[in-house]
Design a protein around this motif. Structure first.
Motif, PDB file in Angstrom:
ATOM      1  N   LYS A  80      49.898  42.337 -71.730  1.00 56.18           N
ATOM      2  CA  LYS A  80      50.413  42.461 -73.537  1.00 56.18           C
ATOM      3  C   LYS A  80      49.043  43.030 -74.399  1.00 56.18           C
ATOM      4  O   LYS A  80      49.598  43.462 -74.714  1.00 56.18           O
ATOM      5  CB  LYS A  80      51.531  41.349 -74.123  1.00 56.18           C
ATOM      6  CG  LYS A  80      52.559  41.397 -73.124  1.00 56.18           C
ATOM      7  CD  LYS A  80      53.202  39.409 -73.822  1.00 56.18           C
ATOM      8  CE  LYS A  80      52.260  38.500 -73.657  1.00 56.18           C
ATOM      9  NZ  LYS A  80      51.813  37.606 -72.827  1.00 56.18           N
ATOM     10  N   SER A  81      48.473  42.188 -74.622  1.00 60.11           N
ATOM     11  CA  SER A  81      47.733  42.954 -74.723  1.00 60.11           C
ATOM     12  C   SER A  81      46.361  43.409 -74.707  1.00 60.11           C
ATOM     13  O   SER A  81      46.080  44.623 -75.742  1.00 60.11           O
ATOM     14  CB  SER A  81      46.303  41.377 -74.948  1.00 60.11           C
ATOM     15  OG  SER A  81      46.849  39.981 -75.042  1.00 60.11           O
ATOM     16  N   THR A  82      46.862  44.140 -72.939  1.00 57.27           N
ATOM     17  CA  THR A  82      45.419  44.906 -73.073  1.00 57.27           C
ATOM     18  C   THR A  82      46.354  46.009 -73.481  1.00 57.27           C
ATOM     19  O   THR A  82      45.354  47.156 -73.837  1.00 57.27           O
ATOM     20  CB  THR A  82      45.867  45.171 -71.433  1.00 57.27           C
ATOM     21  OG1 THR A  82      44.579  43.760 -71.065  1.00 57.27           O
ATOM     22  CG2 THR A  82      44.580  46.166 -71.152  1.00 57.27           C
ATOM     23  N   MET A 209      49.616  43.431 -84.043  1.00 54.94           N
ATOM     24  CA  MET A 209      49.554  42.036 -83.985  1.00 54.94           C
ATOM     25  C   MET A 209      49.444  41.810 -82.309  1.00 54.94           C
ATOM     26  O   MET A 209      50.779  41.884 -82.103  1.00 54.94           O
ATOM     27  CB  MET A 209      50.691  41.928 -84.533  1.00 54.94           C
ATOM     28  CG  MET A 209      51.038  42.052 -85.860  1.00 54.94           C
ATOM     29  SD  MET A 209      51.963  41.212 -87.498  1.00 54.94           S
ATOM     30  CE  MET A 209      51.706  42.262 -88.804  1.00 54.94           C
ATOM     31  N   ASP A 210      48.601  41.047 -82.606  1.00 48.91           N
ATOM     32  CA  ASP A 210      48.024  40.123 -81.056  1.00 48.91           C
ATOM     33  C   ASP A 210      48.722  38.295 -80.696  1.00 48.91           C
ATOM     34  O   ASP A 210      47.869  38.190 -81.588  1.00 48.91           O
ATOM     35  CB  ASP A 210      47.378  40.109 -80.295  1.00 48.91           C
ATOM     36  CG  ASP A 210      46.820  39.928 -79.067  1.00 48.91           C
ATOM     37  OD1 ASP A 210      48.169  39.833 -78.397  1.00 48.91           O
ATOM     38  OD2 ASP A 210      46.058  40.293 -78.310  1.00 48.91           O
ATOM     39  N   GLU A 211      50.257  37.918 -81.152  1.00 46.92           N
ATOM     40  CA  GLU A 211      49.865  37.035 -81.407  1.00 46.92           C
ATOM     41  C   GLU A 211      49.887  36.098 -82.442  1.00 46.92           C
ATOM     42  O   GLU A 211      48.985  35.340 -82.331  1.00 46.92           O
ATOM     43  CB  GLU A 211      50.189  35.870 -80.238  1.00 46.92           C
ATOM     44  CG  GLU A 211      50.172  36.379 -78.503  1.00 46.92           C
ATOM     45  CD  GLU A 211      50.137  35.729 -76.981  1.00 46.92           C
ATOM     46  OE1 GLU A 211      49.491  33.909 -77.985  1.00 46.92           O
ATOM     47  OE2 GLU A 211      49.905  36.291 -76.155  1.00 46.92           O
ATOM     48  N   PRO A 212      49.879  37.294 -83.510  1.00 47.70           N
ATOM     49  CA  PRO A 212      50.150  36.188 -85.003  1.00 47.70           C
ATOM     50  C   PRO A 212      49.962  35.104 -85.348  1.00 47.70           C
ATOM     51  O   PRO A 212      49.454  34.906 -86.490  1.00 47.70           O
ATOM     52  CB  PRO A 212      50.234  37.898 -86.229  1.00 47.70           C
ATOM     53  CG  PRO A 212      51.651  37.696 -85.195  1.00 47.70           C
ATOM     54  CD  PRO A 212      51.670  37.921 -83.624  1.00 47.70           C
TER      55      PRO A 212
HETATM   56 MG   LIG Z   1      47.025  38.477 -75.186  1.00 50.00          MG
END
Ligand SMILES: [Mg+2]
Ligand SMILES: Nc1ncnc2c1ncn2[C@@H]1O[C@H](COP(=O)(O)OP(=O)(O)O)[C@@H](O)[C@H]1O
Lengths: 289, 435
Positions: A80-82, A209-212
């Motif tokens: 997901k982050s990638t 937004m990455d797991e904000p």
């Molecule tokens: Mg991640």
């Protein structure tokens, strides 16, 4: 996990229940659902990401619509982050990371050789998992973006931008009397809203937004979620979350990732109520991840 | 802490075992603390011994025995034609006047040898003091002036109790006749210990009573200014480039290994390099602080680069992400956010490097900063020496009076070091408080 299950059950009860089982089996890796939208802000086609030998993102196509919140869920390590970081080329800073495929922002390929990442990131800003305000004053935190991009010609312009950004981030009332205090002295939830204010101060088109909320308490989380709902009027938002309830609360569309594959994309309500892919169902019912 | 009710519900036996082990754990804890204290204590003890021995040997150097002379400024001797020209006043034979005043005090001294010994009571510098006095105020010519002039170093040592009065005359530095004169002068109130301003205002001299630390101090200051001005910007720029911008490949690995190796190269090698390159190839002036600064820069650079890179590494990556994530260019992220956070660490590295440079002697020997230089340098091109070299030179001198001056010079060096560290601490405080 049990509280999540209960919340889901509550949501399922509230909607008409469809008992139909998923039709796509576990071994299928093609994306199920509606990857395209009518009026995309971002359009990704066949995106692949490699970290050295590791194939982290496999052939993903996905649109982000204008004025929508797109949630990305999936077990940790699924990419997901990638994928999120591809959208503003933050992966450029990672050595060994190779991105291929086409990512169009307003119809323009962001990986094209003539594209400069600096203005690109001014259009696609990012908020991170851990609140990371600069160890400077609250004012400076918000003013940094407009200043480096030359958005304000005078101090008074800058004051206006800082105030409106903090207002949009629902933080103004809490910090208006102490704009000169350091940003790192705020509570975790306030820090994260400060980071959001910092991002919206440069008036981007998309906010990533990455797991904000993963480092925030429930009350701060609720505030940030309310903020996301308000910001949708102006920006497209892509949010990675590990909480399915959060995805259900804040997003219009949800994408489910699994080991580098995009398994299913649907309207959020539909994805949680009537998943079409067996893996999606496994995940949202807690059988996986 | 231990909670008995909780422990009892979980089983008395494990709680009892924990209790039984506590005494041993506390004892181990105490031993550990004690060891630490002992280590700190021994360190402090050595420091105290070092400082006491230096101070107790050197403090007397800050006072100097001076002799009050009544000198008749005979107009015919100084300026026979009455022109009062600077040149004439400068060339006059003032030492003759001083000798005359000594003879006036002890008219009974007649033999050549005794007179020679008598003249030896005052320093060679007395004539220069008198000249300066007259040239500053020519109206004094024709009058009798009373002035304090430095006494000879042997007289000084005797007054400070560093030379024996006892024992067979043949073995003594000061013979009986001279002792008699000194006792009489002291009884007349003509000999006194006065604050040794010359030590702080003059350059080096062959005569201990005239030798001052100022030349070496200025040489050190000029050298360090050059070192700082070159090594800090270069070191920080190199560290920032290597840490933040350079691609990580075989070349940068090679550079890193080389920098680490350079930090371990004996300093005298840098001196040889300075001799071969800066003097022989570029023809820079020998013995100049500029040259010293260049050589010490070579020596300090690796230290500063390594410390600065460590400081940059310790800046959390989230700060870089934060800046890049809203569209800062790598340069802006580094300049506005990374470097300010790394600056205290960089300053620490710099001060360690500068402290090393301050105490360095060997490379300066190679580039001629060990020469005897009596003049106080006025700039980075003037020949100069440095404090540690001056200490080495004085420690090597046979005169008894140089012993206390050596210790005094060490005190000046340590004071300078303390001052530098203080400035560094204040700077660090300032940069840390900004956040
Ligand atoms: Mg991640
Ligand atoms: N910098 C990196 N170098 C090598 N592999 C990485 C790097 N970042 C992530 N990965 C790998 O890529 C995969 C996806 O990671 P990530 O996108 O962080 O997952 P998620 O955010 O969904 O938890 C993981 O298997 C992870 O180990």
């Amino acid at each position: 996990m049990s509280t999540q299950g209960q919340a889901m059950a509550f949501k399922l009860d509230a909607e008409p229940v469809d008992t139909q089982k998923p039709t796509v089996g576990r071994d299928v890796r093609e994306t199920v659902g509606e990857v395209r939208v009518a009026d995309p802000r971002v359009r990704c086609t066949d995106v692949n990401v490699h970290y050295g030998d590791k194939h982290a993102i496999k052939n993903i196509s996905l649109d982000v619509g204008k004025g929508e919140v797109l949630a990305m869920i999936g077990p940790s390590g699924c990419g997901k982050s990638t994928f999120l970081r591809c959208l503003n080329r933050m992966n450029d800073t990672v050595r060994e990371c190779r991105v291929t495929g086409e990512i169009l922002l307003d119809g323009e390929d962001i990986n094209a050789s003539h594209i400069d990442v600096v203005p690109l990131r001014a259009r696609v800003a990012m908020v991170f998992q851990k609140p990371n305000p600069f160890p400077k004053s609250i004012y400076e935190n918000v003013a940094f973006g407009p200043r480096i991009h030359g958005l304000c010609n005078s101090k008074s312009d800058l004051d206006v931008v800082v105030e409106s950004s903090l207002r949009k981030a629902n933080l103004w009332d809490e910090v208006k009397d102490r704009l000169d205090d350091v940003g790192t002295g705020l509570s975790g939830g306030q820090q994260q809203r400060l980071c959001i204010a910092r991002a919206i101060a440069i008036e981007p088109e998309v906010i990533l937004m990455d797991e904000p909320c993963s480092a925030l308490d429930p009350i701060s989380t609720a505030k940030v979620e309310q903020l996301i709902e308000e910001l949708r009027q102006q920006f497209s938002i892509v949010i990675v979350t590990h909480s399915m309830q959060q995805a259900a609360r804040v997003s219009q569309r949800t994408a489910y990732f699994h080991m580098g594959d995009l398994i299913e994309v649907s309207e959020t309500d539909r994805l949680f109520i009537k998943p079409r892919h067996q893996l999606t169902e496994d995940y949202i019912t807690g059988r996986f991840g | 802490m231990t909670n008995p009710t909780k422990a009892s519900t979980e089983g008395a036996s494990s709680f009892a075992r924990v209790q039984a082990g506590m005494a041993r754990r506390r004892a181990a804890e105490r031993r550990f603390k004690l060891l630490g204290r002992a280590a700190v204590g021994i360190g402090l003890l050595f420091l105290a011994v070092l400082l006491t021995s230096i101070v107790s040997r050197g403090y007397t150097a800050f006072w100097q025995t001076e002799m009050r002379l009544d000198v008749v400024l005979v107009a015919d001797e100084i300026d026979p034609e009455g022109t009062r020209l600077v040149d004439t006043l400068h060339k006059a034979d003032y030492s003759a006047l001083i000798k005359q005043s000594l003879r006036d005090m002890f008219p009974e001294v007649s033999s050549r040898r005794d007179r020679f010994a008598l003249y030896g009571l005052v320093s060679n510098g007395a004539a220069f003091d008198l000249r300066d006095r007259v040239m500053a105020d020519p109206s004094l010519i024709g009058t009798t002036v009373s002035l304090w002039v430095p006494a000879d170093d042997d007289v000084d040592m005797l007054m400070k109790g560093h030379i024996d009065r006892e024992g067979p005359e043949a073995d003594r530095r000061i013979k009986d006749t001279t002792l008699g004169w000194i006792d009489q002068l002291e009884a007349d109130g003509r000999l006194a210990l006065r604050f040794n301003t010359a030590f702080f205002t003059k350059g080096d001299s062959r005569d201990p009573e005239l030798a001052g630390i100022r030349g070496a101090l200025m040489g050190t200051i000029f050298t360090l200014v050059v070192t700082l001005a070159l090594s800090f910007p270069l070191g920080v720029a190199a560290a920032v480039y290597l840490e933040e911008f350079a691609p990580k490949n075989r070349w940068t690995d090679l550079i890193e290994v080389n920098i680490n190796n350079l930090a371990a190269v004996p300093s005298i090698v840098f001196g040889l390099l300075g001799l071969a390159v800066f003097i022989n190839v570029f023809g820079l002036p020998r013995s100049a602080p500029l040259l010293g600064g260049l050589v010490l820069t070579l020596m300090t650079l690796p230290t500063i680069i390594i410390a600065s890179r460590a400081a940059l590494k310790s800046v959390p990556p989230s700060i870089r992400d934060a800046a890049l994530g809203i569209g800062a260019s790598p340069m802006q992220a580094t300049l506005f956010h990374v470097i300010p956070l790394a600056l205290p660490g960089m300053l620490t590295g710099t001060i360690i490097g500068m402290a090393q440079a301050l105490g360095e002697t060997a490379p300066l020997l190679m580039i001629g900063m060990v020469a005897f230089i009596a003049d106080v340098p006025q700039g980075v091109f003037d020949p100069a020496t440095a404090l540690p070299v001056q200490i080495y030179l004085w420690a090597d001198s046979p005169e008894r009076a140089f012993v206390e001056r050596t210790s005094a010079a060490i005190m000046v060096l340590l004071a300078f070091l303390a001052l530098m560290n203080l400035v560094a601490v204040l700077l660090r405080k300032r940069f840390e408080r900004r956040w």
